[in-house]
Scaffold this active site. Sequence first.
Site, PDB file in Angstrom:
ATOM      1  N   SER A 151       0.830  -1.204   0.000  1.00  0.00           N
ATOM      2  CA  SER A 151       0.000   0.000   0.000  1.00  0.00           C
ATOM      3  C   SER A 151       0.865   1.255   0.000  1.00  0.00           C
ATOM      4  O   SER A 151       1.932   1.295   0.612  1.00  0.00           O
ATOM      5  CB  SER A 151      -0.879  -0.007   1.259  1.00  0.00           C
ATOM      6  OG  SER A 151      -1.422   1.275   1.478  1.00  0.00           O
ATOM      7  N   TYR A 175      -1.822   5.523  -4.470  1.00  0.00           N
ATOM      8  CA  TYR A 175      -2.909   6.464  -4.188  1.00  0.00           C
ATOM      9  C   TYR A 175      -2.538   7.793  -4.803  1.00  0.00           C
ATOM     10  O   TYR A 175      -1.405   8.253  -4.687  1.00  0.00           O
ATOM     11  CB  TYR A 175      -3.090   6.641  -2.677  1.00  0.00           C
ATOM     12  CG  TYR A 175      -4.085   5.684  -2.052  1.00  0.00           C
ATOM     13  CD1 TYR A 175      -5.357   5.514  -2.589  1.00  0.00           C
ATOM     14  CD2 TYR A 175      -3.759   4.977  -0.904  1.00  0.00           C
ATOM     15  CE1 TYR A 175      -6.267   4.654  -2.009  1.00  0.00           C
ATOM     16  CE2 TYR A 175      -4.672   4.114  -0.310  1.00  0.00           C
ATOM     17  CZ  TYR A 175      -5.932   3.959  -0.880  1.00  0.00           C
ATOM     18  OH  TYR A 175      -6.825   3.113  -0.309  1.00  0.00           O
ATOM     19  N   THR A 201      -5.572   2.587  -7.182  1.00  0.00           N
ATOM     20  CA  THR A 201      -6.862   2.419  -6.495  1.00  0.00           C
ATOM     21  C   THR A 201      -7.755   3.611  -6.824  1.00  0.00           C
ATOM     22  O   THR A 201      -7.399   4.757  -6.538  1.00  0.00           O
ATOM     23  CB  THR A 201      -6.640   2.295  -4.977  1.00  0.00           C
ATOM     24  OG1 THR A 201      -5.838   1.139  -4.748  1.00  0.00           O
ATOM     25  CG2 THR A 201      -7.956   2.167  -4.223  1.00  0.00           C
ATOM     26  N   ARG A 210     -17.026   5.449   7.907  1.00  0.00           N
ATOM     27  CA  ARG A 210     -16.725   4.243   8.697  1.00  0.00           C
ATOM     28  C   ARG A 210     -17.091   4.485  10.149  1.00  0.00           C
ATOM     29  O   ARG A 210     -16.381   5.197  10.885  1.00  0.00           O
ATOM     30  CB  ARG A 210     -15.252   3.865   8.558  1.00  0.00           C
ATOM     31  CG  ARG A 210     -14.892   3.642   7.091  1.00  0.00           C
ATOM     32  CD  ARG A 210     -13.592   2.951   6.890  1.00  0.00           C
ATOM     33  NE  ARG A 210     -13.241   3.008   5.472  1.00  0.00           N
ATOM     34  CZ  ARG A 210     -12.005   3.042   5.010  1.00  0.00           C
ATOM     35  NH1 ARG A 210     -10.997   3.003   5.856  1.00  0.00           N
ATOM     36  NH2 ARG A 210     -11.768   3.079   3.712  1.00  0.00           N
ATOM     37  N   LYS A 283      -7.686  -0.718  -9.647  1.00  0.00           N
ATOM     38  CA  LYS A 283      -8.336  -1.445  -8.543  1.00  0.00           C
ATOM     39  C   LYS A 283      -9.577  -0.695  -8.054  1.00  0.00           C
ATOM     40  O   LYS A 283      -9.518   0.515  -7.799  1.00  0.00           O
ATOM     41  CB  LYS A 283      -7.349  -1.579  -7.372  1.00  0.00           C
ATOM     42  CG  LYS A 283      -7.933  -2.210  -6.101  1.00  0.00           C
ATOM     43  CD  LYS A 283      -6.845  -2.421  -5.061  1.00  0.00           C
ATOM     44  CE  LYS A 283      -7.343  -3.125  -3.811  1.00  0.00           C
ATOM     45  NZ  LYS A 283      -8.006  -2.243  -2.851  1.00  0.00           N
ATOM     46  N   HIS A 307     -13.170  -2.640  -1.972  1.00  0.00           N
ATOM     47  CA  HIS A 307     -12.283  -2.123  -0.931  1.00  0.00           C
ATOM     48  C   HIS A 307     -12.669  -2.756   0.420  1.00  0.00           C
ATOM     49  O   HIS A 307     -12.607  -2.126   1.465  1.00  0.00           O
ATOM     50  CB  HIS A 307     -12.405  -0.600  -0.852  1.00  0.00           C
ATOM     51  CG  HIS A 307     -11.149   0.114  -0.451  1.00  0.00           C
ATOM     52  ND1 HIS A 307     -10.437   0.896  -1.319  1.00  0.00           N
ATOM     53  CD2 HIS A 307     -10.483   0.189   0.732  1.00  0.00           C
ATOM     54  CE1 HIS A 307      -9.399   1.433  -0.686  1.00  0.00           C
ATOM     55  NE2 HIS A 307      -9.404   1.013   0.564  1.00  0.00           N
ATOM     56  N   ASP A 338     -10.710  -9.059  -5.335  1.00  0.00           N
ATOM     57  CA  ASP A 338     -10.626  -9.145  -3.878  1.00  0.00           C
ATOM     58  C   ASP A 338     -11.945  -8.711  -3.285  1.00  0.00           C
ATOM     59  O   ASP A 338     -12.849  -8.278  -4.002  1.00  0.00           O
ATOM     60  CB  ASP A 338      -9.475  -8.302  -3.309  1.00  0.00           C
ATOM     61  CG  ASP A 338      -9.753  -6.810  -3.297  1.00  0.00           C
ATOM     62  OD1 ASP A 338     -10.717  -6.362  -2.648  1.00  0.00           O
ATOM     63  OD2 ASP A 338      -8.990  -6.070  -3.929  1.00  0.00           O
TER      64      ASP A 338
END
Length: 413
Positions: A151, A175, A201, A210, A283, A307, A338
Amino acid sequence: MTKSHEQTSAGETTDSVESGDVHAEQFGVKRIREAYRRGMYNGETPDFPVSYEELRESAFEQMSESAKAYVHGGAGTEETFERNKDFSRWRIVPRMLRGVADRDLSVDVLGTEHEYPLMVTPLGVQTLLHEEGETATARACEELNVPFVLSSLSSTPLEEVAGTLGETPKWFQFYWSSDREVAASFLDRAEATDYDAIVVTVDAPTLGWRERLLERGYYPFLEGEGMANYFSDPAFRASLDAPPEEDTQAAVDHFLEVFGDASLTWDDLEFVFDRTDLPVVIKGVLHPEDAKTAVKYGADGVQVSTHGGRQVDGSISAVEALPEVADAVGDRAVVLFDSGIRRGEDAFKAMGLGADAVMIGRPFAYGLAHSGEAGVRNVLENTLSQFDLTMGLAGIDEAKSIDSKAIRDEQTL
Ligand code: FNR
């Protein structure tokens, strides 16, 4: 061949995972036999949880409340996070007596043969899970030759992780940074340190809602966690008045200013393609038209992903999106998958629905929290064992040849 493969003078293999055509049939069977023998002859039960659910419970005992909230959490009600795991609509249709003694788990991904169809997905701030963070995960991947995706938000600089991985396939997850100097520098650094691909991504134009993190008021990046690639980056450092070691708060504030860019469009991807010669995977694709657009712009791969249910709560699950995306892409690009892979059977189904390879996320994270490098290795070995056995039991001897013929959709039963 796995790096840890050794022969004793008696000619027996000493490692717990073997690979390649000659030994592939041993992979899953050997792991089972070891467990049964230890239990029956030595009275030992595994010190590592076998099921994902138990692993998570056990890992939680090692984790801070904040780390649990960060890793466990999906967006909103966590509806998508939960549904991601439901592969039950698709059923494996096993075929019998097909001579499956020599099973070959290898697959071709972006022109490279991967020994296994399993990769480790990019997951930020791994020091939240274990003090050795990405280094422990990378070591486990290197031992087994399981590809690792690092990442942008790692706790360990990308150069150091590349060194740990050695020849193991390694991809860098990118990113966007609204500061193009920093963005370019990340891409250059990945290329200079022999990463094999860039994963862009695209499903995080803004932060996700969240609730577990909001309730705690916790966001690890504000503490300077997960900033290793930024704090070590020459372009990022050049834009600061004082180095991050002297004024961490100012460095974090600057990171928050440049991280992400909600104004991006597909045309902006040109920047990545122009800057790097590495293959590019997009992604976070869930719509077939987006997959086609990605390929049209030059993507070498698309990764179907929600994600991990962390962005759009209530969205289509990744496995629901996979067949249409795979169909839209055809042979023009690689399809990765994924979000929801918990066991080898899930990986098998995803490949039957069109994925060329799959990435595992939370299970390896919980393995890392449970027991560092050994924990990640156990998760990878267990998952690959289940995958190998599923293949054999389904009557398939080559991972490459898993296709829709091995799967039935509940809706057509
Ligand atoms: C992620 N994911 C992620 N993705 C990415 O592109 N860059 C990142 O830095 C992160 N960080 C991250 C942290 C944590 C704690 C999680 C759980 C996930 C998403 C990740 O790559 C992958 O898409 C999901 O983990 C897949 O979902 P499951 O299978 O883990 O539930």
